[in-house]
Design an enzyme around this catalytic site. Structure first.
Site, short mmCIF file in Angstrom:
data_model
loop_
_atom_site.label_atom_id
_atom_site.label_comp_id
_atom_site.label_asym_id
_atom_site.label_seq_id
_atom_site.Cartn_x
_atom_site.Cartn_y
_atom_site.Cartn_z
N SER A 55 -15.60 -7.17 41.03
CA SER A 55 -14.85 -6.79 39.82
C SER A 55 -13.47 -6.21 40.08
CB SER A 55 -15.68 -5.79 38.99
OG SER A 55 -16.72 -6.46 38.32
N LYS A 58 -10.72 -7.97 38.25
CA LYS A 58 -10.31 -7.67 36.88
C LYS A 58 -8.92 -7.05 36.82
CE LYS A 58 -14.93 -7.06 34.82
NZ LYS A 58 -15.84 -7.30 35.97
N SER A 119 -16.28 -2.02 33.23
CA SER A 119 -16.27 -3.24 34.04
C SER A 119 -17.02 -4.38 33.35
CB SER A 119 -16.86 -3.00 35.43
OG SER A 119 -16.47 -4.02 36.32
N LYS A 243 -10.68 1.08 39.86
CA LYS A 243 -11.63 0.00 39.60
C LYS A 243 -12.73 -0.04 40.65
CE LYS A 243 -13.05 -3.04 36.90
NZ LYS A 243 -14.36 -2.47 37.28
#
Length: 420
Positions: A55, A58, A119, A243
């Site tokens: 992720s 992203k 997320s 993140k």
């Protein structure tokens, strides 16, 4: 695999090193630490090796979404239509963190927050589709084009970080990609993307630093345990996001934004079993083994379109990170031009100052035009063009007379032939 924080984090002075034999040990296959403003790499381990990043992907989706907002292609309050496959994905026990309801529309801001904080895979993919007018494949193309523009080592097949083993179940596999294809990105590359996000959208940390946030009737839970209230929170580290990520192939991944001595830093760990404790140790090791020195910067004159453009540095002084114990304090400066033609607007970036250190370390500072300069028209060239046009007119006039005479002679000959 357990890895030592290498001798690169140790000072070059052997006497100093002997008194600090104990090195922190933590699990991480790839590491990259950089200064946001200067772009200087402070520490890296396999930082240029491409691998799955889950992720963390992203971050590129969030960057391109904000870019679309800045270009007025989207706006924060715009409603986004979410497809049935994404609604189904959002309710998956394994892939969903933010449940999207059939009866409700969500704004760009809500989906952005869901992708960043919780997320949410569905939210990230929905944002990508919104940016590319509903075309998921086109958005992935934009991700790769942006990576190429930045000259970073990355290959994307997914806007969320999921691989094709999951995406094909929801008909989101990019045509031509293999059934097991996944995003392949280096730690350096995703750290660079994070730096771009933070530079162009600094207020993103107002959301990323929150442990939880309510969106509609749902609470977004941030899995980053380095934030206030988390088990690994340390006030002195000044972490404000950014993140987390995990897939079976990528392992645990983490990119954080944090502050040290007034400098904004990014640290990325990829494929580790202990990302939070490892990150705390990494931050502490950087603090213990590296020091910051200030390098003053001055104006410089660039030649743009045969005109002298005076440029001032974006900051009066930049930070250079050196190993503690290192005797190196000198650096060399090199100027590179990024603008070739006029006009130039005041405050526009026209070049960079590159501060070079030994070992290939560099820091870059943008140089801004001190004044606006308009594009000049070459009068001599214009006069020549006008003269050429007059000669062309005269030539055309003579040619027309000649053609007319030839036509007249042809008719006379034809008449004479008929008489005889």
């Amino acid at each position: 695999m357990i890895a030592t924080l290498f001798m690169a984090l140790a000072p070059l002075n052997n006497a100093y090193a002997k008194t600090n034999k104990k090195q922190y040990q933590f699990e991480a296959k790839e590491i990259y630490v950089m200064d946001v403003k200067s772009g200087q790499m402070i520490y890296q381990k396999n930082g240029n090796q491409k691998r799955p990043i889950a992720s963390l992907s992203k971050l590129m989706t969030l960057y391109l979404t904000k870019q679309a907002i800045d270009r007025h292609k989207l706006n924060w309050n715009q409603k986004v239509a979410v497809s049935k496959p994404l609604i189904k994905m959002s309710k998956s026990y394994e892939l969903g963190t933010f449940k999207i309801k059939h009866s409700k529309q969500y704004t760009v801001k809500q989906l952005y927050q869901a992708a960043l904080i919780a997320s949410s895979n569905s939210a990230a993919i929905a944002l990508g589709q919104a940016v590319a007018n509903g075309n998921n494949t086109q958005f992935i193309k934009q991700m790769n084009q942006q990576a190429k523009k930045w000259h970073i080592d990355a290959n994307f097949v997914s806007s969320s970080g999921l691989d094709n083993t999951d995406l094909r179940k929801y008909h989101l596999q990019i045509p031509g990609s293999s059934n097991k294809a996944q995003n392949m990105v280096s730690a350096k590359a995703i750290s660079t993307v994070a730096a771009k996000v933070l530079t162009e959208f600094p207020s993103i940390t107002n959301w990323s630093k929150k442990s939880a946030m309510k969106v509609g009737d749902q609470v977004l839970v941030n899995s980053n345990r380095l934030l206030p209230g988390g088990a690994f929170y340390k006030k002195a580290n000044h972490v404000d996001g950014l993140k987390t990520g995990f897939t079976d192939t990528a392992g645990l991944c983490l990119t954080i934004s944090y502050w040290k001595n007034g400098r904004h830093l990014i640290a990325t760990i990829i494929d580790s079993n202990t990302i939070f404790s490892s990150m705390v140790k990494l931050i502490k090791s950087i603090d213990r083994h590296y020091r910051m020195v200030k390098v003053p910067l001055t104006t410089h004159q660039f030649s743009v379109d045969k005109h002298v453009v005076t440029a001032t540095p974006q900051v009066k002084a930049t930070a250079i990170w050196l190993r503690r114990g290192s005797t190196q304090t000198k650096s060399t400066k090199q100027y590179t031009k990024t603008t070739e033609k006029l006009p130039v607007k005041q405050g526009e970036i026209v070049g960079n100052t590159l501060i070079k250190l030994s070992g290939g370390r560099t820091a870059a500072v943008p140089m801004l035009a001190a004044n606006s300069i308009k594009a000049n028209v070459n009068k001599k060239t214009v006069k020549q063009v006008k003269n050429q046009s007059w000669w062309q007119k005269i030539g055309n006039f003579i040619l027309n007379i000649f053609v007319g005479l030839v036509a007249l002679m042809a008719r006379l000959i034809e008449t004479v032939v008929k008489l005889f």
